[in-house]
Write a protein that holds these residues in place. Structure first.
Motif, PDB file in Angstrom:
ATOM      1  N   ASP A 140      71.186  71.923 -11.152  1.00  0.00           N
ATOM      2  CA  ASP A 140      71.091  70.847 -12.139  1.00  0.00           C
ATOM      3  C   ASP A 140      72.465  70.287 -12.514  1.00  0.00           C
ATOM      4  N   GLY A 141      73.331  70.147 -11.534  1.00  0.00           N
ATOM      5  CA  GLY A 141      74.632  69.552 -11.766  1.00  0.00           C
ATOM      6  C   GLY A 141      75.663  70.463 -12.396  1.00  0.00           C
ATOM      7  N   ARG A 142      75.326  71.720 -12.634  1.00  0.00           N
ATOM      8  CA  ARG A 142      76.275  72.670 -13.215  1.00  0.00           C
ATOM      9  C   ARG A 142      76.528  73.792 -12.206  1.00  0.00           C
ATOM     10  N   ARG A 143      77.659  74.476 -12.369  1.00  0.00           N
ATOM     11  CA  ARG A 143      78.029  75.535 -11.443  1.00  0.00           C
ATOM     12  C   ARG A 143      77.909  76.892 -12.132  1.00  0.00           C
ATOM     13  N   TYR A 144      77.350  77.852 -11.390  1.00  0.00           N
ATOM     14  CA  TYR A 144      77.105  79.185 -11.929  1.00  0.00           C
ATOM     15  C   TYR A 144      77.610  80.231 -10.945  1.00  0.00           C
ATOM     16  N   TRP A 145      77.917  81.401 -11.471  1.00  0.00           N
ATOM     17  CA  TRP A 145      78.145  82.546 -10.613  1.00  0.00           C
ATOM     18  C   TRP A 145      77.037  83.550 -10.890  1.00  0.00           C
ATOM     19  N   ILE A 146      76.669  84.304  -9.869  1.00  0.00           N
ATOM     20  CA  ILE A 146      75.535  85.224  -9.970  1.00  0.00           C
ATOM     21  C   ILE A 146      76.062  86.627 -10.234  1.00  0.00           C
ATOM     22  N   GLN A 147      75.806  87.135 -11.424  1.00  0.00           N
ATOM     23  CA  GLN A 147      76.206  88.496 -11.773  1.00  0.00           C
ATOM     24  C   GLN A 147      75.138  89.451 -11.276  1.00  0.00           C
ATOM     25  N   THR A 148      75.531  90.387 -10.437  1.00  0.00           N
ATOM     26  CA  THR A 148      74.557  91.292  -9.814  1.00  0.00           C
ATOM     27  C   THR A 148      74.545  92.691 -10.410  1.00  0.00           C
TER      28      THR A 148
END
Length: 601
Positions: free
Chosen positions: A264-272
């Motif tokens: 949705d136009g935003r950047r995320y990092w995936i915490q595992t």
């Protein structure tokens, strides 16, 4: 007789531009129509803001005034394309420029003014043995040619100007570099202890002390038991923002192992590892085992998060799924620590060159990991925005290598511009096929790019490139600094053809692009209009007419394409064509209310 406006063959005059801005603010300070400044009137207007005291803090050295003047002088030089030395010429957005960076920085002002987000440089350390630029007034290109033939020039401590010469070399380059930065950009400068104090004072003066964003200590070496006093194990790195009020601090994902995604136009990092922490001693975070360890309430909460897009499932080889939590990079990035805890040793830089078969050419190349960390930190929020990273002391081209690797890791579209003086490397252990530092730097980019491509297409091997499957831009256009390709008449001399012998159409076209403020990576296409050959730059942003046979019908057809700029080579047009061209494009301007810049040389 009809006359067309001429292309301004001088580089951007930054001083004249500032004078115009001052006069806009204070019209009464204009001394005459030549835009000279009445300083007494300016002093009167500023009143109490003027400091008239005899004593004040100042950072100066012998030659500083000359260094300032060097940054203010314009140049008529140009950058000539070297297509055969380039890679993926038609599609790449990267640049490698061979030449004296002082002249090149002046030439980049029109096309790249305020466009570069990141400048990283590793200027020569003043150890008394490094090559040091000795600038001179007059022809910058002649001075550059003289320097390019020097090898290992010494800046010996016995000169009496040990620090002064170094400061005079760097000051005008930093001053020009500042003009290229975006409002939210920054310059990052690596330096050893020999000149760290002077560099800091220079940057404080040129960028403003309040714009100092960071001062890092970088671990560069281990051992050194034979040191006379202490083991010198670190260098410094200064970060100065163009405008600290809108500069975003360098950031990194909190989980350095997390994949970066867009949603949705935003950047995320995936915490595992978040669920693992909740499970405690069980050391598990598989979705299939949540019910067993945490119960129905936890499973319901995770299912709701999956439905809402707050969590994602990551398939594992064992057939189970990790539960990853999306963390917003804009609000959840870690800031850098002033001591870079991850060691970036000089020996890593040497090993990386050795792996590419290019060892022995450089004494202390920077490691790719350091530049990658800095580039990611500066562009964490927007790697896809075609951010430009400039390095005008390119050396072994580590910056280009780092930009390509970081793009490969996170799918970014960062671009690089590398500038390097083609200093000869005789006696430095280089392979015989390499004559200059530029030869090695360009080859390093080719080999590093090929390695990245192979890692993505044929198995990752030793590269840590994340899960990205798209090969980044690994090409580059090569340009070389040279005198203008346009001859200037002397003593009333009549020149029928203003183009110097040996210059190609592309030589002249790229000179026009540079002097007109168009980026050097824009597409240049050969086309025909009414049977007449033309060059179209950036899809008719500029149309160049270089061949005889130009007619009024061709001009009319060109006008229908609504170009913003049109260049007519003077030797292929007569007075009738000039007059018709002025009338044709004036009618188009009146109809479209869009200015068309029509020029010749």
């Amino acid at each position: 007789m009809a006359e067309l406006p001429k292309v301004d063959l001088e580089s951007k005059d930054l001083v004249a531009e500032r004078i115009e801005r001052l006069i806009e603010l204070f019209p009464e300070i204009a001394a005459d129509a030549s835009h000279h400044i009445d300083f007494e009137m300016l002093r009167a207007i500023l009143g109490d803001a003027i400091d008239d005291s005899d004593e004040r803090y100042a950072f100066t050295w012998p030659g500083k005034n000359d260094a300032i003047r060097l940054s203010q002088t314009t140049t008529t030089a140009t950058l000539r394309p070297k297509i055969d030395d380039s890679l993926n010429w038609e599609t790449t957005a990267n640049l490698y420029i061979e030449g004296d960076n002082l002249e090149v920085l002046k030439l980049l002002q029109r096309a790249y003014f305020g466009k570069i987000k990141v400048i990283y440089i590793d200027p020569p350390y003043n150890t008394g043995h490094d090559f040091v630029y000795h600038d001179a007034f007059g022809s910058g290109v002649d001075n550059y040619r003289e320097q390019a033939n020097l090898t290992g020039q010494s800046n010996a401590d016995t000169s009496g100007r040990y620090h002064s010469d170094w400061c005079s070399m760097l000051y005008p380059r930093l001053k020009l570099a500042r003009e290229l930065l975006t409002s939210d950009g920054a310059i990052l400068v690596s330096i050893g202890e020999e000149e760290s104090a002077n560099l800091r004072k220079m940057l404080d003066e040129l960028f403003g002390e309040n714009n100092r964003a960071a001062e890092f200590a970088i671990i560069r070496a281990e051992g050194g038991g034979l040191a006379k006093q202490v083991i010198k194990g670190h260098d410094y790195l200064f970060v100065y923002a163009r405008d600290i009020d809108i500069f975003r601090p360098l950031g990194r994902p909190k989980d350095v192992r997390g994949k970066i995604v867009e949603k949705d136009g935003r950047r995320y990092w995936i915490q595992t590892d978040w669920l693992r922490k909740k499970f405690g001693e069980y050391g598990n975070c598989h979705y299939e085992e949540v019910l067993e360890y945490k119960g129905q309430a936890q499973l319901d909460e995770i299912n709701a998060g999956l439905a809402e897009g707050r969590y994602v499932l990551i398939p594992q080889k064992n057939g189970m799924n990790l539960v990853g939590k999306l963390r917003d990079l804009a609000t959840d990035a870690s800031k850098f620590y002033s001591v870079l805890t991850q060691k970036h040793l000089n020996k890593e830089g040497n090993s990386e060159l050795q792996e590419l078969g290019l060892s022995g050419c450089f004494d202390y190349p920077k490691p790719v990991g350091l530049i990658r960390e800095l580039v990611q930190g500066m562009t964490l929020m927007n790697p896809n925005d075609e951010t430009i990273v400039l390095d005008f002391f390119s050396g072994s081209a580590t910056t280009a290598h780092a930009v390509m690797e970081q793009n490969a890791q996170d799918g970014g579209n960062r671009r690089f511009i590398c500038v390097q003086l083609p200093e000869k490397i005789e006696g430095k252990g280089a392979a015989p096929q390499f004559e200059t530092i530029c030869d090695v730097g360009e080859e390093r980019i080719r080999r590093a790019g090929a390695k990245i491509k192979q890692a993505i297409e044929g198995g990752k091997g030793q590269l840590s490139l994340g899960d990205n499957s798209r090969v980044p831009d690994i090409g580059f256009r090569v340009f070389a600094l040279d005198d203008s390709g346009v001859q200037q008449p002397e003593n009333g001399q009549l020149l029928i053809d203003r183009i110097k012998p040996g210059r190609t159409d592309l030589d002249i076209i790229f000179e026009m692009m540079l002097k007109w403020g168009l980026e050097l990576t824009y597409p240049v296409e050969e086309d025909e209009i009414e049977g007449y050959p033309v060059y179209s730059i950036a899809y008719d942003e500029l149309i160049c007419c270089m061949q005889p046979g130009l007619t009024t019908d061709v001009l009319e057809a060109i006008a229908t394409r609504n170009p913003r700029r049109v260049f007519l080579l003077d030797s292929v047009i007569d007075d009738t064509i000039k007059l018709n061209a002025l009338q044709i494009f004036k009618r188009v301007e009146e109809r479209t209310q869009q200015k068309i810049d029509l020029r010749t040389v």
